[in-house]
Design a protein around this motif. Structure first.
Motif, PDB file in Angstrom:
ATOM      1  N   ARG A   1     -15.941  -6.492 -24.662  1.00 35.96           N
ATOM      2  CA  ARG A   1     -17.280  -6.170 -23.894  1.00 35.96           C
ATOM      3  C   ARG A   1     -17.813  -4.510 -24.502  1.00 35.96           C
ATOM      4  O   ARG A   1     -18.486  -4.727 -24.818  1.00 35.96           O
TER       5      ARG A   1
ATOM      6  N   GLU B   1     -23.336  -5.234 -15.606  1.00 39.21           N
ATOM      7  CA  GLU B   1     -21.630  -4.422 -15.933  1.00 39.21           C
ATOM      8  C   GLU B   1     -21.546  -4.178 -17.477  1.00 39.21           C
ATOM      9  O   GLU B   1     -21.356  -2.816 -17.500  1.00 39.21           O
TER      10      GLU B   1
ATOM     11  N   ASP C   1     -21.417 -10.243 -17.635  1.00 34.76           N
ATOM     12  CA  ASP C   1     -22.075  -9.598 -16.505  1.00 34.76           C
ATOM     13  C   ASP C   1     -22.729  -8.023 -16.872  1.00 34.76           C
ATOM     14  O   ASP C   1     -22.952  -7.593 -17.422  1.00 34.76           O
TER      15      ASP C   1
ATOM     16  N   VAL D   1     -10.956  -5.577 -15.286  1.00 32.24           N
ATOM     17  CA  VAL D   1     -11.573  -5.977 -14.676  1.00 32.24           C
ATOM     18  C   VAL D   1     -11.136  -7.408 -14.692  1.00 32.24           C
ATOM     19  O   VAL D   1     -11.530  -8.838 -15.127  1.00 32.24           O
TER      20      VAL D   1
END
Length: 342
Positions: A130, A96, A93, A173
């Motif tokens: 991430r 994010e 995302d 998450v």
């Protein structure tokens, strides 16, 4: 005759009482005049042995902390293999990622990633995908360091590594149902687990049986639409279960929907969700008729030579037996959700 020496009276000043004089301070005495006291040789040996033992204890503790994955170390980003595992994250995302990058830029990396040592002096990434992506982007623009803080883990086998990855992402998450079904399918295809059931049980051990059932129901969505969905994480639980029910019972629905998605090329997640919703509604009449058709489909599934045992107690209706297939479960779930929305 020898001469006699005449004796004279002593000098009165020389017979006077000597004046009191102060002793010289020890600090003023030149070095070497007074020997300095020394410890016995055995004391020096004992002191050195104690210091060496203390250093060895600290070194052993640091080595143990590193080998047990309790101490973070710096690893060059170029030495981290992000494709060591099939990632459970199917999409990142942008919003994010911007928040994560801003945090790394202002506060640095607060939470280490998890890696495992592999061949060639490299490290396979277990969790922290991430963070690594954000750190690499910052390093490319000169905004951040070219290394990452990492815990070196020692999983016994690949299944432990996959479980660690899924658990870390579930805690940080929550994964979408599509991502959960995706990693189950990937781990089985990679030979990490022998079956979907084993993968579900190991990867999502803390999940309820109902949740694992929903993940399994998403498998047709992953298998038939995964290659064409641009925003798979936008598929909600309810929408995905409805799609799974149609994909499992209506012949040709999957191929038609794939064609529509390829031709439309949705620009946003909202556009893709709208297309999927309309595809579901395309061949569905009004709610009462839909309920009837779904009931017929469920009845035909049960009557296809597969036994189903039914048990009931207040607040719970349980179906079991070989006739309870993922497709049947998806149909029943979609039927119940349609009833709730009516």
């Amino acid at each position: 005759m020898a001469k006699r020496k005449r004796l004279t009276a002593p000098d009165p000043e020389r017979l006077a009482v000597p004046q009191e004089r102060h002793a010289m301070p020890i600090s003023d005495i030149p070095t070497g005049i007074i020997p300095t006291p020394r410890r016995a040789p055995i004391a020096d040996v004992a002191g050195q042995a104690s210091a060496v033992a203390a250093l060895e204890k600290v070194a052993a503790e640091m080595q143990a902390a590193r080998s047990e994955g309790r101490m973070a170390i710096k690893i060059a980003l170029e030495d981290i293999a992000g494709n060591y595992l099939s990632r459970d994250r199917v999409a990142l995302d942008e919003a994010e990622m911007e928040v994560l990058t801003a945090s790394l830029r202002s506060r640095g990396q607060q939470t280490p990633i998890e890696v495992v040592e592999i061949e060639g002096g490299k490290y396979g990434l277990i969790s922290g995908f991430r963070r690594v992506q954000a750190l690499r982007a910052m390093a490319d623009t000169g905004e951040g360091p070219n290394h990452a803080l990492a815990f070196v883990r020692h999983p016994e086998d690949a299944s432990d590594a996959y479980t660690a990855m899924v658990e870390e992402n579930e805690i940080r998450v929550g994964l979408t149902f599509f991502e959960r079904a995706h990693i189950v399918r990937k781990s089985v295809a990679a030979g990490v687990f022998s079956s979907e059931g084993e993968a579900l049980k190991e990867l999502f051990a803390s999940a309820s049986r109902a949740k694992r059932s929903k993940i399994k129901s998403f498998m047709p969505v992953v298998d038939q639409l995964g290659s064409v969905l641009v925003y798979p994480n936008a598929v909600t639980e309810r929408l995905g279960l409805a799609l799974a029910a149609r994909l499992g019972t209506e012949e040709g629905f999957g191929s038609r929907l794939r064609d529509r998605l390829r031709k439309a090329v949705p620009k946003t997640a909202e556009d893709e969700t709208e297309l999927l919703t309309k595809a579901l509604q395309g061949k569905q009449p009004k709610a009462p008729a839909a309920k009837q058709s779904q009931k017929a489909a469920v009845g035909s599934e049960i009557g296809a030579g597969k036994s189903v045992e039914v048990s009931f107690k207040p607040g719970e209706l349980r179906l079991s037996g070989p006739g309870v297939t993922p497709a049947l479960a998806a149909q029943i779930r979609a039927l119940l959700e349609t009833s709730e929305g009516a």
